[in-house]
Design an enzyme around this catalytic site. Structure first.
Site, PDB file in Angstrom:
ATOM      1  N   LYS A   1       4.422  -7.638  11.742  1.00  0.00           N
ATOM      2  CA  LYS A   1       3.668  -7.846  10.506  1.00  0.00           C
ATOM      3  C   LYS A   1       3.926  -9.231   9.927  1.00  0.00           C
ATOM      4  O   LYS A   1       5.065  -9.622   9.687  1.00  0.00           O
ATOM      5  CB  LYS A   1       4.035  -6.774   9.478  1.00  0.00           C
ATOM      6  CG  LYS A   1       3.218  -6.858   8.193  1.00  0.00           C
ATOM      7  CD  LYS A   1       3.453  -5.647   7.310  1.00  0.00           C
ATOM      8  CE  LYS A   1       2.662  -5.736   6.018  1.00  0.00           C
ATOM      9  NZ  LYS A   1       2.793  -4.521   5.186  1.00  0.00           N
TER      10      LYS A   1
ATOM     11  N   ARG B   1       0.822  -1.197   0.000  1.00  0.00           N
ATOM     12  CA  ARG B   1       0.000   0.000   0.000  1.00  0.00           C
ATOM     13  C   ARG B   1       0.865   1.259   0.000  1.00  0.00           C
ATOM     14  O   ARG B   1       1.946   1.291   0.549  1.00  0.00           O
ATOM     15  CB  ARG B   1      -0.903  -0.032   1.244  1.00  0.00           C
ATOM     16  CG  ARG B   1      -1.859   1.131   1.378  1.00  0.00           C
ATOM     17  CD  ARG B   1      -2.849   0.889   2.505  1.00  0.00           C
ATOM     18  NE  ARG B   1      -3.571   2.105   2.847  1.00  0.00           N
ATOM     19  CZ  ARG B   1      -3.258   2.900   3.849  1.00  0.00           C
ATOM     20  NH1 ARG B   1      -2.235   2.605   4.631  1.00  0.00           N
ATOM     21  NH2 ARG B   1      -3.959   3.989   4.093  1.00  0.00           N
TER      22      ARG B   1
ATOM     23  N   ARG C   1      -0.644   4.536  12.651  1.00  0.00           N
ATOM     24  CA  ARG C   1       0.258   3.669  13.408  1.00  0.00           C
ATOM     25  C   ARG C   1      -0.014   3.828  14.895  1.00  0.00           C
ATOM     26  O   ARG C   1      -0.543   4.854  15.340  1.00  0.00           O
ATOM     27  CB  ARG C   1       1.716   4.000  13.102  1.00  0.00           C
ATOM     28  CG  ARG C   1       2.124   5.420  13.409  1.00  0.00           C
ATOM     29  CD  ARG C   1       3.580   5.686  13.037  1.00  0.00           C
ATOM     30  NE  ARG C   1       3.952   7.080  13.209  1.00  0.00           N
ATOM     31  CZ  ARG C   1       4.315   7.626  14.362  1.00  0.00           C
ATOM     32  NH1 ARG C   1       4.345   6.876  15.463  1.00  0.00           N
ATOM     33  NH2 ARG C   1       4.650   8.901  14.441  1.00  0.00           N
TER      34      ARG C   1
END
Length: 331
Positions: free
Chosen positions: A193, A129, A328
């Site tokens: 992640k 992204r 975030r």
């Protein structure tokens, strides 16, 4: 033929060397070089890089090279294709592409309205992204893109969140537990992640809208394989403690995507929102919102049925679109 290959050509050679060794037998370096039309030095360089990438190769002096049992699994279209899909599907597996998403974006217009699945052992220009690079070693992770045709009237808001639910449930089905969803498109385990989603659209005036659904999953990557990633990451291998079959994961994901996308066509994100909320990693956490006009401190408060992120700011609640901001967890 005595040809040394540049670093940029090595991924293609990796595939050919792995295909040669995949029979489990011993092969001398010279026989591999002769069969592939390259130098012994090129084969040695490729084998060293494969080993650095976590693919275990045993070398018996004077005899040859052999893959250690279970050390590598190449993608196999016959295994990946699930039985009994409700629609026909085209499926291609490549040794290398610039980007699986870009490959599909370049070829879907004018095609029959049939889902098209594309996977690659290696991407030279993988992306996530907002144009971020997506790094993955050769034959280690899952570089997966599915082109799905929607009618032009289909409301696609929340599609990336619905895909996140499907990916998380697919991972759970193959034994990867503890997966959470970070709005709008990341999958997280233990604050790191594990996977990412990128959806890009192609459409024809008055015709079909193609959603190219890109999914990148860190499957068998180990800690010392890649230093290019600039954020905390984790792999399925690290979560479950052993290597995972990429083919079986891809098959599980494909099976669930077909069912989930049919459901999304009929009901939209509302059919997924409760499952998404149960996996919401940002819920009630302080976050920093990066916008073109600066940063905003807020508290994440879940998502709407349109897939918007609701945050509580000093000025009150605000709903955010993924195209407008980056979010975030606050330091």
């Amino acid at each position: 033929m005595d040809t040394d290959l540049s670093v940029s050509e090595l991924p293609r050679l990796h595939w050919r060397v792995l295909k040669t060794l995949a029979d489990g037998k011993q092969h001398s370096g010279q026989s591999i070089a002769d069969s592939l039309g390259v130098s012994r030095a090129a084969i040695w360089k490729s084998l060293k890089l494969l080993e650095r990438g976590g693919i275990e190769v045993e070398h018996a002096r004077g005899i040859g090279y052999q893959l250690i049992d279970g050390s590598v699994e190449l993608l196999d279209a016959a295994v990946i294709r699930p039985p009994g899909l409700p629609y026909p599907m085209e499926l291609e597996v490549f040794s290398e592409l610039a980007s699986t998403n870009q490959f599909l974006l370049d070829c879907v217009l004018g095609r029959p309205q049939m889902p098209f699945l594309c996977l690659a052992e290696y991407q030279s220009q993988g992306r996530g992204r907002r144009g971020r690079n997506w790094h993955a070693p050769f034959a280690t992770n899952l570089n997966y893109s599915l082109a799905w045709p929607f009618e032009q009237t289909t409301f696609l808001s929340g599609l990336s969140l619905a895909i996140g639910v499907i990916v998380a449930e697919s991972l759970a089905a193959v034994g990867v537990s503890g997966v959470m969803l970070k709005w709008p498109n990341d999958l997280i385990v233990n604050e790191k992640k594990l996977a990412g989603i990128l959806i890009e659209l192609r459409g024809e005036v008055g015709g079909t809208v193609w959603a190219v659904i890109g999914v990148g999953i860190n499957v068998n990557m180990s800690r010392d394989e890649l230093s290019a990633i600039d954020q905390p990451w984790v792999s399925c291998r690290q979560v479950v403690g052993t290597k995972l079959s990429r083919n079986l994961l891809a098959r599980e994901l494909t099976q669930r995507l077909f069912g989930g996308l049919v459901c999304f066509q009929e009901q939209g994100f509302s059919a997924f929102i409760h499952r998404w909320q149960s996996l919401d990693w940002l819920r009630d956490k302080p976050v920093t919102i990066d916008r073109d006009d600066g940063k905003i401190a807020a508290i994440a408060r879940g998502v709407t049925e349109q897939g918007l992120l609701t945050v509580e700011t000093s000025a009150g609640p605000v709903n955010l679109s993924s195209g407008e901001v980056s979010v975030r967890v606050a330091d």
